[in-house]
Design an enzyme around this catalytic site. Structure first.
Site, PDB file in Angstrom:
ATOM      1  N   ASP A 231       0.831  -1.203   0.000  1.00  0.00           N
ATOM      2  CA  ASP A 231       0.000   0.000   0.000  1.00  0.00           C
ATOM      3  C   ASP A 231       0.875   1.267   0.000  1.00  0.00           C
ATOM      4  OD1 ASP A 231      -2.825   1.003   0.413  1.00  0.00           O
ATOM      5  OD2 ASP A 231      -1.872   1.943   2.153  1.00  0.00           O
ATOM      6  N   GLU A 293       2.083  -0.183  -4.798  1.00  0.00           N
ATOM      7  CA  GLU A 293       1.116   0.843  -5.190  1.00  0.00           C
ATOM      8  C   GLU A 293       1.840   2.180  -5.233  1.00  0.00           C
ATOM      9  OE1 GLU A 293      -3.119   2.962  -4.016  1.00  0.00           O
ATOM     10  OE2 GLU A 293      -1.650   2.513  -2.478  1.00  0.00           O
TER      11      GLU A 293
HETATM   12  C1  NOJ Z   1      -4.317   3.210  -0.729  1.00  0.00           C
HETATM   13  C2  NOJ Z   1      -5.457   2.254  -0.643  1.00  0.00           C
HETATM   14  O1  NOJ Z   1      -5.663   1.662  -1.892  1.00  0.00           O
HETATM   15  C3  NOJ Z   1      -6.651   3.026  -0.142  1.00  0.00           C
HETATM   16  O2  NOJ Z   1      -7.829   2.283  -0.222  1.00  0.00           O
HETATM   17  C4  NOJ Z   1      -6.361   3.473   1.256  1.00  0.00           C
HETATM   18  O3  NOJ Z   1      -7.430   4.281   1.725  1.00  0.00           O
HETATM   19  C5  NOJ Z   1      -5.073   4.271   1.331  1.00  0.00           C
HETATM   20  N1  NOJ Z   1      -4.008   3.662   0.591  1.00  0.00           N
HETATM   21  C6  NOJ Z   1      -4.604   4.401   2.754  1.00  0.00           C
HETATM   22  O4  NOJ Z   1      -4.103   3.175   3.194  1.00  0.00           O
END
Ligand code: NOJ
Length: 548
Positions: A231, A293
């Site tokens: 993440d 990500e």
């Molecule tokens: C990215 C995630 O995909 C999202 O859903 C989340 O709210 C934020 N990061 C915070 O972790």
């Protein structure tokens, strides 16, 4: 081709449970030198909304285990499950209170082990969603950290004194709006949090944090997971001196507040790469994949592949298709630039949707969503497919009194809400997701797009996805072959995929007029009729041609 076709291929390729990375998936097309994830298709499960086995209205691990055949039939290779760890659910699991357990809403560690065993037995890999940037404020580490300034865990999070006027230490803005800092009355300092106040940022400059987080990854590798999606990887290290971020002159009302500044100093710091390399080292010892990500422009994204001496993540998520305007010229340009920017040995990947962004069927319409499916599954690189896109679901309508997403609740009415892409998967005409009241309502317009109805319909989106995935897994040129000839001709996007002398041509009509097409044999059309016209490419039609 029906799902029987697909099943036949799976049986051919995955007759036995795999014991080593080389055994998974399409052994006919994956050489032992090639990592498993290069030929794989990843399917993202948003677990709260996939399948609920116990009637509490929230999806769970047993629900996933019960539906593995659906995923095998679809023809994907790996599932990535959004966070399933204990969490107060302030951000629906992206606020982790314990990195090495399962939230009771989703099940138990024993349920997880069963799911993993069942998935592996049918040749599906399992990726978890690791959240390194922040924990929950309920995590024991943060409870200790905030307890006093001299607690040994104080430095596990990022604490700063107030600015001289008593306000936040700098101008950094949370991705969910408002300052990226929360004041702690008890100890008189602010803590950094890039998202919600309930999501304090971990301090990755502290070696104990690094060790503890790598241990958490080890815990799951030890149980047999096949990788992680990481993440907001580009967020995890902040500038050591916390300078103000530059103001964004292009900010306008109606944009998310985060866009008031450029996240120059709060994200994408050079030190992140050594951490990614450490994680990579660990993953490689387990034959596992790391998917990062990262929402950054292509040249910066590429740095997350790391270097020859310090490789980074295997797949820095490529969100080009999520961000592109839907026209042939722009797509051709983005594909070409992305391919050209890849470092030596860097394997590409493509994403059409996820749990944060509007669904493809809403962005481009239901006819073009079929073309988008063909694009995703014929580009060079590992595709990631978001749950429900294989049904062609549009964004759901969520009544105002049912809104759950903290992002929508904090910055309402400007289209940032994520509930519309997180509603339960419609399994049957009645819903079939849960015997209870689902945590988010199922949009009535999703019911006619249910899995059962689409399964035996040769013209459905689900059938198209199954055909595309079956063809991809049976065809080395499409799975892992080269790409060339990417270009736009009017509204048609075209490119070739090849493996040695075998060559396929992909023609995607993003427009609404028919155009003459190349004469080669059509292997697959997106047209619901299932049959290609011998001379013409129809409006909103995608074709795969066998050229040689
Ligand atoms: C990215 C995630 O995909 C999202 O859903 C989340 O709210 C934020 N990061 C915070 O972790």
């Amino acid at each position: 081709m029906t799902s029987d076709f697909n099943r036949m291929h799976r049986e051919t390729y995955c007759a036995e449970p795999f014991a080593s990375p080389e055994r998974i998936g399409r052994v006919t097309i994956v050489s032992s030198a090639q990592p498993w994830w290069e030929a794989a298709t990843i399917y993202q499960i948003y677990p709260r909304s996939f399948a609920d086995s116990n009637g509490d209205g929230v999806g769970d691990l047993n629900g996933i285990a019960d539906r593995l055949d659906y995923l095998a039939d679809l023809g994907i290779d790996a599932i990535w499950i959004s966070p399933i760890f204990p969490s107060p659910m302030a951000d629906f699991g992206y606020d982790v209170a314990d990195y090495t357990d399962i939230d009771p809403r989703f099940g138990t560690l024993a349920d997880f082990d069963v799911l993993l065993t069942k998935a592996h037995a049918i040749g599906l890999r399992v990726l978890l969603d690791f959240v390194p940037n922040h924990s929950s404020d309920r995590h024991a580490w943060f409870q200790q950290s905030r307890s006093s300034r001299d607690n040994p865990k104080r430095d596990w999070y990022i604490w700063r004194d107030p600015a001289p006027d008593g306000g936040p230490p700098n101008n950094w803005i949370s991705d969910f709006g408002g300052p990226a800092w929360t004041f702690d009355e008890a100890t008189g300092q602010y803590y950094s949090r890039a998202f919600l106040p309930e999501q304090p940022d971990l301090n990755w400059r502290n070696p104990h944090v690094r060790a503890a987080m790598l241990d958490a990854m080890r815990f799951w590798f030890g149980r047999g997971v096949d990788g992680f999606r990481l993440d907001v990887l580009w967020h995890i290290v902040k500038h050591a001196d916390f300078p103000d971020n530059p103001v964004n002159d292009a900010y306008r009302d109606g944009m998310g507040e985060m866009h008031r500044v450029h996240q120059l100093h709060s994200t994408d710091q050079p030190e992140v790469h050594a951490i990614a390399a450490e994680m990579r080292d660990l993953a490689d010892t387990h034959g596992a994949v790391l998917v990062g990500e990262i929402y950054l422009p292509v040249p910066k994204l590429m740095t997350y592949y790391g270097s020859a001496n310090a490789p980074g993540v295997h797949l820095p998520f490529n969100f080009q298709l999520i961000e592109a305007n839907w026209n042939a010229a722009e797509l051709a340009q983005r594909i070409t630039e992305y391919e050209a920017a890849l470092p030596p040995g860097g394997w590409p990947n493509w994403v059409l949707g996820n749990h944060d962004r509007p669904r493809i069927a809403t962005r481009v319409g239901s006819a073009q969503a079929r073309v988008a499916a063909m694009l995703l599954l014929t580009l060079r690189g590992t595709p990631t497919l978001y749950q429900g896109d294989e049904l062609g679901l549009p964004d759901a309508q969520v009544p105002p009194d049912r809104v759950q997403d903290p992002r929508e609740l904090r910055e309402p009415g400007i289209g940032l809400g994520r509930d519309p892409v997180r509603t339960p998967l419609p399994w049957t005409g009645e819903g079939g997701f849960s015997t209870g009241d689902p945590w988010l309502p199922i949009d009535p317009k999703h019911l006619s797009l249910n899995v059962a109805a689409q399964s035996d319909d040769p013209a459905s989106m689900l059938t198209l996805y199954r055909r595309l995935l079956a063809l991809r897994r049976a065809t080395p040129a499409l799975a892992t072959g080269a790409i060339d000839g990417v270009k736009a001709e009017g509204d048609v996007l075209r490119y070739d995929r090849s493996d040695g002398p075998t060559r396929y041509r992909i023609l995607l009509n993003l427009g609404d007029t028919a155009v003459p097409r190349d004469p080669a044999d059509a292997i697959l059309t997106t047209d619901p009729s299932g049959t290609a016209d011998p001379d013409m490419l129809r409006p909103a039609e995608g074709l795969i041609l066998k050229v040689s």
